[in-house]
Motif scaffolding. Structure first.
Motif, short mmCIF file in Angstrom:
data_model
loop_
_atom_site.label_atom_id
_atom_site.label_comp_id
_atom_site.label_asym_id
_atom_site.label_seq_id
_atom_site.Cartn_x
_atom_site.Cartn_y
_atom_site.Cartn_z
N LYS A 1 0.58 -1.08 0.04
CA LYS A 1 0.59 -0.47 -0.29
C LYS A 1 0.65 1.10 0.31
O LYS A 1 0.46 2.25 0.57
N GLY A 2 2.04 1.33 -0.29
CA GLY A 2 2.90 2.20 -0.70
C GLY A 2 3.97 2.29 0.71
O GLY A 2 3.80 1.31 1.48
N VAL A 3 4.51 3.22 0.59
CA VAL A 3 6.05 3.61 1.51
C VAL A 3 5.64 4.83 2.04
O VAL A 3 6.79 4.66 3.02
N MET A 4 4.65 5.53 1.65
CA MET A 4 5.01 7.23 2.54
C MET A 4 3.44 7.01 3.61
O MET A 4 3.16 6.31 3.58
N GLY A 5 4.02 8.12 4.28
CA GLY A 5 3.11 8.08 5.00
C GLY A 5 2.49 7.90 6.00
O GLY A 5 3.65 6.80 6.46
N GLU A 6 1.22 7.26 6.35
CA GLU A 6 0.86 6.49 7.39
C GLU A 6 1.14 4.44 6.83
O GLU A 6 0.68 3.59 7.17
N ASN A 7 1.79 4.60 5.62
CA ASN A 7 1.81 3.65 5.10
C ASN A 7 3.92 3.25 4.98
O ASN A 7 4.22 2.34 4.38
N GLY A 8 4.73 4.34 6.16
CA GLY A 8 5.39 3.83 5.97
C GLY A 8 6.07 2.43 7.13
O GLY A 8 5.48 1.75 6.70
N SER A 9 7.16 2.43 7.12
CA SER A 9 8.26 0.82 7.65
C SER A 9 7.28 0.57 8.75
O SER A 9 6.77 0.80 9.25
N PRO A 10 6.97 -1.22 8.32
CA PRO A 10 6.40 -1.64 9.18
C PRO A 10 7.13 -1.83 10.36
O PRO A 10 7.65 -1.70 10.38
N SER A 11 6.01 -2.37 11.44
CA SER A 11 6.07 -2.35 12.93
C SER A 11 6.89 -3.84 12.69
O SER A 11 6.12 -4.86 12.25
N LEU A 12 7.87 -3.54 13.95
CA LEU A 12 8.39 -5.12 14.33
C LEU A 12 8.06 -6.07 15.92
O LEU A 12 8.34 -4.64 16.23
N PRO A 13 8.47 -6.91 16.40
CA PRO A 13 7.67 -7.19 17.13
C PRO A 13 9.27 -6.82 17.69
O PRO A 13 10.24 -6.65 17.23
N ARG A 14 8.61 -6.41 19.28
CA ARG A 14 9.78 -6.63 19.51
C ARG A 14 11.09 -6.81 20.59
O ARG A 14 10.84 -8.37 20.92
N GLY A 15 12.66 -6.60 20.33
CA GLY A 15 13.45 -6.94 20.53
C GLY A 15 13.94 -8.36 18.97
O GLY A 15 15.04 -8.12 19.09
N ALA A 16 13.37 -8.12 17.78
CA ALA A 16 12.98 -8.16 17.04
C ALA A 16 14.95 -7.90 16.03
O ALA A 16 15.37 -6.16 16.44
N TYR A 17 15.18 -8.63 15.65
CA TYR A 17 16.95 -8.23 14.78
C TYR A 17 17.03 -7.58 13.44
O TYR A 17 16.16 -8.91 12.42
N GLU A 18 16.83 -6.38 12.46
CA GLU A 18 16.11 -6.04 11.19
C GLU A 18 17.29 -6.47 10.22
O GLU A 18 19.29 -6.21 10.36
N ILE A 19 17.22 -7.58 9.23
CA ILE A 19 18.45 -8.13 8.43
C ILE A 19 18.27 -6.60 7.50
O ILE A 19 19.56 -6.24 6.73
N ASP A 20 17.01 -6.85 6.77
CA ASP A 20 17.30 -6.85 5.42
C ASP A 20 15.79 -5.23 5.53
O ASP A 20 14.93 -5.80 5.37
N TYR A 21 15.90 -4.03 4.77
CA TYR A 21 15.11 -3.40 4.19
C TYR A 21 14.68 -2.75 2.41
O TYR A 21 16.40 -3.20 2.35
N SER A 22 13.71 -3.36 1.92
CA SER A 22 14.08 -3.15 1.02
C SER A 22 12.35 -2.55 0.46
O SER A 22 11.35 -3.23 0.97
N PHE A 23 12.11 -2.11 -1.05
CA PHE A 23 11.26 -1.28 -1.51
C PHE A 23 10.55 -2.83 -3.17
O PHE A 23 11.81 -3.78 -3.65
N VAL A 24 8.94 -2.80 -2.99
CA VAL A 24 9.02 -4.52 -3.05
C VAL A 24 8.32 -3.83 -4.72
O VAL A 24 7.20 -2.38 -4.22
N THR A 25 8.68 -4.04 -6.23
CA THR A 25 7.69 -3.15 -6.77
C THR A 25 6.01 -4.30 -7.35
O THR A 25 6.49 -5.18 -6.79
N GLY A 26 5.95 -3.39 -8.36
CA GLY A 26 3.97 -3.95 -8.49
C GLY A 26 4.49 -5.49 -8.73
O GLY A 26 3.83 -6.18 -9.27
N SER A 27 5.89 -6.40 -10.02
CA SER A 27 6.08 -6.94 -10.30
C SER A 27 7.10 -8.42 -9.22
O SER A 27 6.76 -9.26 -9.62
N GLY A 28 6.81 -8.05 -8.28
CA GLY A 28 7.24 -8.91 -6.55
C GLY A 28 8.50 -8.28 -6.85
O GLY A 28 8.94 -9.33 -5.76
#
Length: 351
Positions: free
Chosen positions: A254-281
Motif C-alpha cells: 500500500k505504498g511506502v510513505m505517510g501512514e504506510n511507512g515502514s512496518p512495525s516489527l516485534p519487540r526485540g526483533a533484529y532487522e536483517i534487510d529493508y527493501s522496496f517491493v515493486t508491482g512485479s514483486g
C-alpha cells in the motif's frame, strides 16, 4: 586356650569398639573420609593445579561481582518503575548499568581466547617440549589414558567455569533482555555470553589450542598460533550468527510513505534487510529515490519505479535459544573432530 580366646576377643572388640568410645571413633573416621584424586587424575591435576585453581577462583570472583551488579540493577528498575516506564526516558541514570554490561561482556568474550592460549596450547606442548611425555610413555599407564585424563580434567574445568558464568550473566541480563539499548540479543556481547554458546566456543578454542600444541611441540610457538586461531574463530563465528536463524519477511503493498511507512516489527526483533517491493514483486534498494528533495518529487520517483510497498526481513527474539543451541551443536561437533584427531595422532606420535 581360654587366655588366647580372651585375648582374641579383646583384640577384636578393641578394634571395633576401641574401649568405651571405639565404635564412635571408628564410625567418625569412616564418615569424615573424603574422596581424593589418585593415580593419573591426581598427577594431571597436580601438574596443572595452578591454572585450574586460577580459572576457578576467577570464576568465583566474577560470579560474586555479577550477583552484586544484578542486585543493583533490580533495585534501580524497581525504583524507576520499569517496565511501566521506558528506559529511553532514564537518560544518564541508566548509563552506569550499560557500562557494567559492556565491561563484563567484553571480559567474557575474551575467555575463549585466554583459555585457548594459556590453558590449551601449553597443556601437552609443554610435556612434549620438556620430555615429560617420553617419561609417561615409559610407564605402565598408556599414552591414551594420559591424554584422555588431561583432556577430561581441562574440559571439566572449562565447562564448569563457562557454564556458571553463562548462567549468571544471563540471569543478570534477563530483566532488561528485550531492551535493544542495553544489549542487542544478536550482538556478540549477548549472544556469545549466554546459553550454551560460551561453553561450546571455549571448549573448541581450548582443544584447538591443544591440537596446535601437539602438532608444533613448542609451547611459545603453539601459544602464538593458538592466539591467531582463536581470534579467527571469533571473527568467523560473529559473521555466522545471522545464518543460524530462520529469517521472517514482512511485505506490504500500500505504498511506502505517510501512514504506510515502514512496518512495525516485534519487540526485540533484529532487522536483517529493508527493501522496496515493486508491482512485479521485484525488490529494489531502500535508498531508491532518496535524493528527492520534496515528498511530491519522491512519490513521483517511487511511482516511476513502480514501488508499491515494503519488504522487511528480520529475526524474532524468540529464535535466540534455538539459534544458540544450533550453533553450539556445530561447535561441539567440531570439538569432537579435534578430540578424535588428538587420539589418532597421540597413539603414534605423542612422545
Amino acid at each position: 586356650m581360654s587366655t588366647f580366646t580372651r585375648s582374641s576377643t579383646s583384640t577384636s572388640t578393641g578394634s571395633t569398639s576401641d574401649g568405651k568410645n571405639g565404635t564412635m571413633n571408628g564410625t567418625t573416621t569412616e564418615a569424615t573420609r573424603r574422596p581424593r584424586l589418585s593415580g593419573m587424575t591426581w598427577l594431571v591435576w597436580r601438574q596443572h593445579r595452578a591454572a585450574f585453581w586460577t580459572i576457578l577462583a576467577a570464576t568465583a570472583l566474577s560470579v560474586a561481582w555479577i550477583v552484586y551488579q544484578r542486585g543493583q540493577l533490580v533495585d534501580f528498575l524497581d525504583g524507576y518503575g520499569y517496565p511501566g516506564k521506558s528506559l529511553d526516558e532514564a537518560g544518564g541514570k541508566f548509563q552506569q548499568y550499560n557500562d557494567a554490561f559492556s565491561f563484563v561482556s567484553m571480559g567474557l568474550q575474551a575467555i575463549p581466547i585466554l583459555l585457548g592460549v594459556f590453558l590449551g596450547a601449553p597443556l601437552i606442548a609443554g610435556d612434549l617440549e620438556n620430555g615429560t611425555a617420553k617419561l609417561v610413555a615409559a610407564q605402565s599407564m598408556s599414552r591414551t589414558r594420559w591424554l584422555a585424563t588431561k583432556l577430561a580434567l581441562a574440559g571439566l574445568v572449562v565447562v564448569v567455569s563457562t557454564g556458571v558464568l553463562s548462567a549468571v550473566f544471563g540471569w543478570w541480563w534477563n530483566p532488561v533482555k528485550s531492551e535493544v539499548t542495553v544489549m542487542d540479543w544478536m550482538s556478540g556481547e549477548a549472544f556469545n555470553n549466554t546459553g550454551p554458546v560460551p561453553v561450546a566456543l571455549t571448549l573448541f578454542s581450548v582443544f584447538g589450542g591443544v591440537a596446535i600444541g601437539v602438532v608444533l611441540r613448542r609451547t611459545l610457538m603453539a601459544m602464538v598460533v593458538t592466539f591467531g586461531f582463536t581470534v579467527a574463530v571469533q571473527v568467523v563465528w560473529s559473521y555466522s550468527i545471522v545464518s543460524l536463524g530462520n529469517a521472517v519477511t514482512i511485505t506490504t503493498n500500500k505504498g511506502v510513505m505517510g501512514e504506510n511507512g515502514s512496518p512495525s516489527l516485534p519487540r526485540g526483533a533484529y532487522e536483517i534487510d529493508y527493501s522496496f517491493v515493486t508491482g512485479s514483486g521485484d525488490l529494489v534498494g531502500f535508498g531508491t529515490c532518496s535524493g528527492s528533495q520534496t515528498d511530491a518529487a519522491r512519490q513521483a520517483c517511487l511511482d516511476k519505479a513502480d514501488v508499491v510497498g515494503w519488504s522487511v526481513e528480520y529475526l524474532p527474539m524468540s529464535q535466540m535459544s534455538g539459534m544458540q543451541w544450533f550453533g553450539a551443536s556445530i561447535l561441539f561437533a567440531l570439538t569432537a573432530v579435534v578430540v578424535a584427531f588428538l587420539f589418532f595422532w597421540g597413539r603414534k606420535r605423542l612422545v
